[in-house]
Design a protein around this motif. Structure first.
Motif, mmCIF file in Angstrom:
data_model
loop_
_atom_site.group_PDB
_atom_site.id
_atom_site.type_symbol
_atom_site.label_atom_id
_atom_site.label_comp_id
_atom_site.label_asym_id
_atom_site.label_seq_id
_atom_site.Cartn_x
_atom_site.Cartn_y
_atom_site.Cartn_z
ATOM 1 N N ALA A 82 0.814 -1.218 0.000
ATOM 2 C CA ALA A 82 0.000 0.000 0.000
ATOM 3 C C ALA A 82 0.847 1.267 0.000
ATOM 4 N N ASP A 83 2.157 1.128 0.174
ATOM 5 C CA ASP A 83 3.032 2.288 0.294
ATOM 6 C C ASP A 83 3.467 2.782 -1.084
ATOM 7 N N VAL A 84 2.501 3.205 -1.894
ATOM 8 C CA VAL A 84 2.767 3.738 -3.235
ATOM 9 C C VAL A 84 1.859 4.942 -3.462
ATOM 10 N N HIS A 85 2.228 5.785 -4.408
ATOM 11 C CA HIS A 85 1.439 6.982 -4.731
ATOM 12 C C HIS A 85 0.248 6.564 -5.598
ATOM 13 N N GLY A 86 -0.958 6.676 -5.042
ATOM 14 C CA GLY A 86 -2.144 6.228 -5.754
ATOM 15 C C GLY A 86 -2.470 6.999 -7.011
ATOM 16 N N GLY A 87 -1.917 8.201 -7.153
ATOM 17 C CA GLY A 87 -2.206 9.005 -8.334
ATOM 18 C C GLY A 87 -1.354 8.663 -9.533
ATOM 19 N N ARG A 88 -0.294 7.879 -9.342
ATOM 20 C CA ARG A 88 0.564 7.491 -10.452
ATOM 21 C C ARG A 88 0.035 6.229 -11.121
ATOM 22 N N SER A 89 0.405 6.049 -12.359
ATOM 23 C CA SER A 89 0.115 4.783 -13.029
ATOM 24 C C SER A 89 1.175 3.763 -12.616
ATOM 25 N N ALA A 90 0.871 2.491 -12.862
ATOM 26 C CA ALA A 90 1.836 1.436 -12.539
ATOM 27 C C ALA A 90 3.141 1.655 -13.289
ATOM 28 N N ARG A 124 -4.221 4.153 -12.946
ATOM 29 C CA ARG A 124 -3.750 4.720 -11.680
ATOM 30 C C ARG A 124 -3.767 3.645 -10.590
ATOM 31 N N ILE A 125 -2.741 3.663 -9.787
ATOM 32 C CA ILE A 125 -2.594 2.647 -8.751
ATOM 33 C C ILE A 125 -3.712 2.751 -7.716
ATOM 34 N N GLY A 126 -4.247 3.955 -7.533
ATOM 35 C CA GLY A 126 -5.322 4.140 -6.564
ATOM 36 C C GLY A 126 -6.539 3.285 -6.848
ATOM 37 N N GLY A 127 -6.714 2.854 -8.076
ATOM 38 C CA GLY A 127 -7.841 2.000 -8.439
ATOM 39 C C GLY A 127 -7.519 0.521 -8.419
ATOM 40 N N PHE A 128 -6.303 0.173 -8.005
ATOM 41 C CA PHE A 128 -5.888 -1.231 -7.971
ATOM 42 C C PHE A 128 -6.465 -1.936 -6.751
ATOM 43 N N SER A 129 -6.770 -3.210 -6.903
ATOM 44 C CA SER A 129 -7.108 -4.056 -5.760
ATOM 45 C C SER A 129 -5.832 -4.357 -4.970
ATOM 46 N N LEU A 130 -5.994 -4.932 -3.769
ATOM 47 C CA LEU A 130 -4.817 -5.290 -2.975
ATOM 48 C C LEU A 130 -3.951 -6.300 -3.712
ATOM 49 N N GLY A 131 -4.589 -7.278 -4.375
ATOM 50 C CA GLY A 131 -3.813 -8.266 -5.118
ATOM 51 C C GLY A 131 -3.005 -7.642 -6.238
ATOM 52 N N MET A 132 -3.585 -6.661 -6.932
ATOM 53 C CA MET A 132 -2.856 -5.971 -7.997
ATOM 54 C C MET A 132 -1.709 -5.160 -7.427
ATOM 55 N N ARG A 133 -1.919 -4.554 -6.274
ATOM 56 C CA ARG A 133 -0.828 -3.803 -5.634
ATOM 57 C C ARG A 133 0.299 -4.745 -5.215
ATOM 58 N N LEU A 136 2.263 -5.420 -8.218
ATOM 59 C CA LEU A 136 3.090 -4.256 -8.551
ATOM 60 C C LEU A 136 4.301 -4.182 -7.632
ATOM 61 N N GLY A 137 4.119 -4.479 -6.346
ATOM 62 C CA GLY A 137 5.250 -4.489 -5.420
ATOM 63 C C GLY A 137 6.270 -5.541 -5.781
ATOM 64 N N ILE A 138 5.806 -6.689 -6.236
ATOM 65 C CA ILE A 138 6.725 -7.738 -6.675
ATOM 66 C C ILE A 138 7.460 -7.290 -7.934
ATOM 67 N N ALA A 139 6.747 -6.606 -8.835
ATOM 68 C CA ALA A 139 7.395 -6.072 -10.042
ATOM 69 C C ALA A 139 8.514 -5.109 -9.669
ATOM 70 N N ALA A 140 8.260 -4.253 -8.684
ATOM 71 C CA ALA A 140 9.293 -3.311 -8.239
ATOM 72 C C ALA A 140 10.498 -4.045 -7.670
ATOM 73 N N ALA A 141 10.245 -5.124 -6.925
ATOM 74 C CA ALA A 141 11.355 -5.897 -6.359
ATOM 75 C C ALA A 141 12.199 -6.555 -7.451
ATOM 76 N N LEU A 142 11.556 -6.948 -8.543
ATOM 77 C CA LEU A 142 12.261 -7.628 -9.639
ATOM 78 C C LEU A 142 12.946 -6.663 -10.600
ATOM 79 N N LEU A 143 12.640 -5.387 -10.493
ATOM 80 C CA LEU A 143 13.031 -4.394 -11.495
ATOM 81 C C LEU A 143 14.531 -4.402 -11.790
ATOM 82 N N GLY A 144 15.358 -4.478 -10.759
ATOM 83 C CA GLY A 144 16.801 -4.432 -10.958
ATOM 84 C C GLY A 144 17.437 -5.791 -11.173
ATOM 85 N N ASP A 145 16.601 -6.855 -11.340
ATOM 86 C CA ASP A 145 17.109 -8.221 -11.518
ATOM 87 C C ASP A 145 18.116 -8.575 -10.428
ATOM 88 N N PRO A 146 17.755 -8.349 -9.148
ATOM 89 C CA PRO A 146 18.737 -8.463 -8.066
ATOM 90 C C PRO A 146 18.991 -9.904 -7.630
#
Length: 319
Positions: A82-90, A124-133, A136-146
């Protein structure tokens, strides 16, 4: 690899984590388990440098996280969907993260595709369900291929298909040689996901071992026996020191004597057996037994706030 050595965190008179030491190695999915308020989230935040420890240290591949430049290339983490800016797109959210870590823009579309959000990238992320968020959080974790990945309660809000997908993802990441740490209080989920466990209670280490070894600690192991002579077999097993429960009809549930010994005794007394099935203690049974005196249930009921969160709030350190 994640190494935690003597990690301690106090908020005034409240100790959220006490002298915690464990290692998370690559090539495995390691479950980080504990009752609500055990200090799991506080520990993850200290590993990532978001909370400063009172004592001890945590390192990732031999260095504190803060010393890794372009952090997403080294560690990916999902702590709070839930710690994301709801006004931004994914897509905009991920592009900002990519830019701040020197990552190519193509990674944004790649990870959105991987987590199943490509079709809603401009929503916009503000319209996402919890599962979609969560995705998105998992996508952010994978972003740098760490090489190191950390997830706090990652299946919250996911539907059954999403749960199956995330289990497969974690196993694949570990099979690629990455370090994968998954925090949860859901024993059933760890049974289906983790290879190894780090279990804590009230901020202290309870166990660091394989899932099978931890489950074997439980006292819930038993043997189900079916025989046309249940009363006779029960009497024989009682003399052997077993505890026997009659389940109706020809079925017995036996604890205190293993299946091979039951078979030997039945053979010696010429008692016919129709079934002899050992049942191992479940992970949940072992967890409940070993953490029974490490859970702050009273505090949960009284305040409605997780004890580690309450400690942070009282000290003005809530995230």
């Amino acid at each position: 690899m994640i190494e935690v050595n003597g990690l301690t965190k106090r908020y005034g008179a409240v100790t959220a984590v006490h002298d915690l030491t464990f290692t998370v190695r690559p090539g495995h999915v390691t479950g980080f388990l504990g009752p609500n308020g055990a200090g799991k989230s506080t520990t993850l935040r200290m590993i990532l440098g978001l909370n400063r420890p009172t004592a001890g240290a945590a390192t990732i591949d031999g260095r504190p996280f803060a010393r890794h430049r372009a952090g997403l290339r080294h560690v990916g983490a999902l702590l709070d969907a839930a710690d994301v800016h709801g006004g931004r797109s994914a897509a905009a959210h991920l592009r900002a993260l990519a830019a701040g870590n020197g990552l190519p823009r193509r990674r944004v579309s790649e990870v959105l595709e991987e987590v199943g959000l490509a079709a809603v990238a401009r929503r916009r992320i503000g319209g996402f369900s919890l599962g979609m968020r969560q995705r998105l959080g998992i996508a952010a974790a994978l972003l740098g291929d760490p090489p190191v990945l950390m997830f706090d309660e990652p299946i919250n809000g996911l539907d059954p298909e999403g749960v199956r997908w995330v289990r497969g993802l974690f196993r694949r990441l570990a099979a690629e040689g990455r370090t994968v740490l998954v925090s949860s209080h859901l024993m059933s989920e760890m049974e289906n996901t983790a290879d190894r466990l780090v279990v804590i209670g009230r901020g202290e280490l309870i166990a660091e071992e394989s899932l099978a070894a931890f489950a074997a600690r439980g006292a819930g192991a038993s043997v189900t026996v079916r025989t046309p002579d249940p009363a006779e077999l029960a009497a024989v097993l009682a003399l052997e020191g077993a505890t026997v429960r009659t389940d109706g009809g020809d079925a017995l549930t036996v604890t205190g004597v293993d299946a091979s010994r039951i078979g030997e005794l039945a053979h010696q007394r010429r008692i016919m057996l129709h079934a002899l099935a050992p049942r191992a203690a479940s992970l949940e049974e072992a967890f409940m037994e070993l953490t029974a005196d490490r859970a702050d249930h009273q505090a949960d009921v009284r305040t409605g706030v997780r004890p580690d969160r309450r400690a942070e709030a009282l000290a003005g350190g809530a995230r």
